[in-house]
Design a protein around this motif. Structure first.
Motif, short mmCIF file in Angstrom:
data_model
loop_
_atom_site.label_atom_id
_atom_site.label_comp_id
_atom_site.label_asym_id
_atom_site.label_seq_id
_atom_site.Cartn_x
_atom_site.Cartn_y
_atom_site.Cartn_z
N ASP A 128 15.00 4.59 -8.71
CA ASP A 128 15.49 3.50 -9.56
C ASP A 128 14.46 3.21 -10.64
O ASP A 128 13.25 3.17 -10.38
N ASN A 185 26.31 -2.56 -4.18
CA ASN A 185 26.94 -3.71 -4.80
C ASN A 185 28.30 -3.29 -5.33
O ASN A 185 28.43 -2.26 -6.00
N SER A 224 25.86 -3.42 -11.73
CA SER A 224 25.67 -3.33 -13.18
C SER A 224 26.01 -1.94 -13.71
O SER A 224 26.23 -1.77 -14.91
N HIS A 245 27.06 3.83 -6.06
CA HIS A 245 25.68 4.20 -5.71
C HIS A 245 25.21 3.38 -4.53
O HIS A 245 25.64 2.26 -4.32
N HIS A 254 21.73 1.96 -2.90
CA HIS A 254 20.30 1.69 -3.04
C HIS A 254 19.67 1.94 -1.67
O HIS A 254 20.17 1.45 -0.65
P1 AMP Z 1 23.50 -2.11 -9.48
O1 AMP Z 1 22.93 -3.29 -10.24
O2 AMP Z 1 23.72 -2.33 -8.03
O3 AMP Z 1 24.73 -1.58 -10.20
O4 AMP Z 1 22.40 -0.98 -9.55
C1 AMP Z 1 22.17 -0.23 -10.69
C2 AMP Z 1 20.75 0.22 -10.62
O5 AMP Z 1 20.57 1.26 -11.55
C3 AMP Z 1 19.72 -0.87 -10.96
O6 AMP Z 1 18.86 -1.07 -9.84
C4 AMP Z 1 18.98 -0.29 -12.17
O7 AMP Z 1 17.59 -0.58 -12.15
C5 AMP Z 1 19.25 1.19 -12.02
N1 AMP Z 1 19.21 1.96 -13.26
C6 AMP Z 1 19.79 1.66 -14.43
N2 AMP Z 1 19.56 2.63 -15.33
C7 AMP Z 1 18.80 3.56 -14.71
C8 AMP Z 1 18.23 4.80 -15.10
N3 AMP Z 1 18.39 5.30 -16.33
N4 AMP Z 1 17.50 5.50 -14.20
C9 AMP Z 1 17.33 5.01 -12.95
N5 AMP Z 1 17.85 3.85 -12.51
C10 AMP Z 1 18.58 3.14 -13.37
#
Ligand code: AMP
Length: 111
Positions: free
Chosen positions: A30, A85, A93, A98, A100
């Motif tokens: 991440d 999420n 977001s 995905h 985590h």
């Molecule tokens: P969520 O908020 O559960 O949708 O998780 C999305 C995750 O993607 C967040 O923890 C972000 O920090 C991560 N994220 C967003 N863009 C990138 C990227 N380019 N490379 C790695 N992680 C990312």
């Protein structure tokens, strides 16, 4: 899906810090880690979230859960949290399914 950030990471159009890949899934660090180890594990199949998982595509989720212990071991963690999420109000977001994988410290409770 052409405008999906994680699909672009899978294709290599956007760089990532890859830790694992096979024919069905891709795992990378991440970009904004919430713990010493914070890995995202994603299916190569574009599904927006857990809400799109069904009887026809759920095998990929089982596959992801079969590789998470291997990834965790490679990352040096024995205990960890797996979170997905589902939807904006739940904290999602990026709208590509995905998981985590968080560990490497004592994790607080969440609500
Ligand atoms: P969520 O908020 O559960 O949708 O998780 C999305 C995750 O993607 C967040 O923890 C972000 O920090 C991560 N994220 C967003 N863009 C990138 C990227 N380019 N490379 C790695 N992680 C990312």
């Amino acid at each position: 899906m052409s405008d999906c950030l994680f699909c672009k990471i899978i294709s290599g159009d956007i760089p990532s810090d890859k830790v694992y890949e096979d024919e069905l899934c891709y795992a990378f660090k991440d970009i904004a880690p919430m713990a010493p180890v914070h890995i995202l594990v994603i299916p190569k199949l574009h599904l927006t979230s857990v809400a799109e998982v069904n009887a026809d595509n759920c095998s990929v989720v089982g596959h992801i859960f079969s590789v998470i212990p291997k990834i965790a071991k490679e990352q040096g963690i024995e205990e960890y949290r797996v979170v997905s999420n589902c939807g904006e109000t739940a904290g999602q977001s990026v709208f590509h399914l995905h998981f985590h994988v968080l560990g490497g410290k004592t994790l607080g409770q969440f609500n």
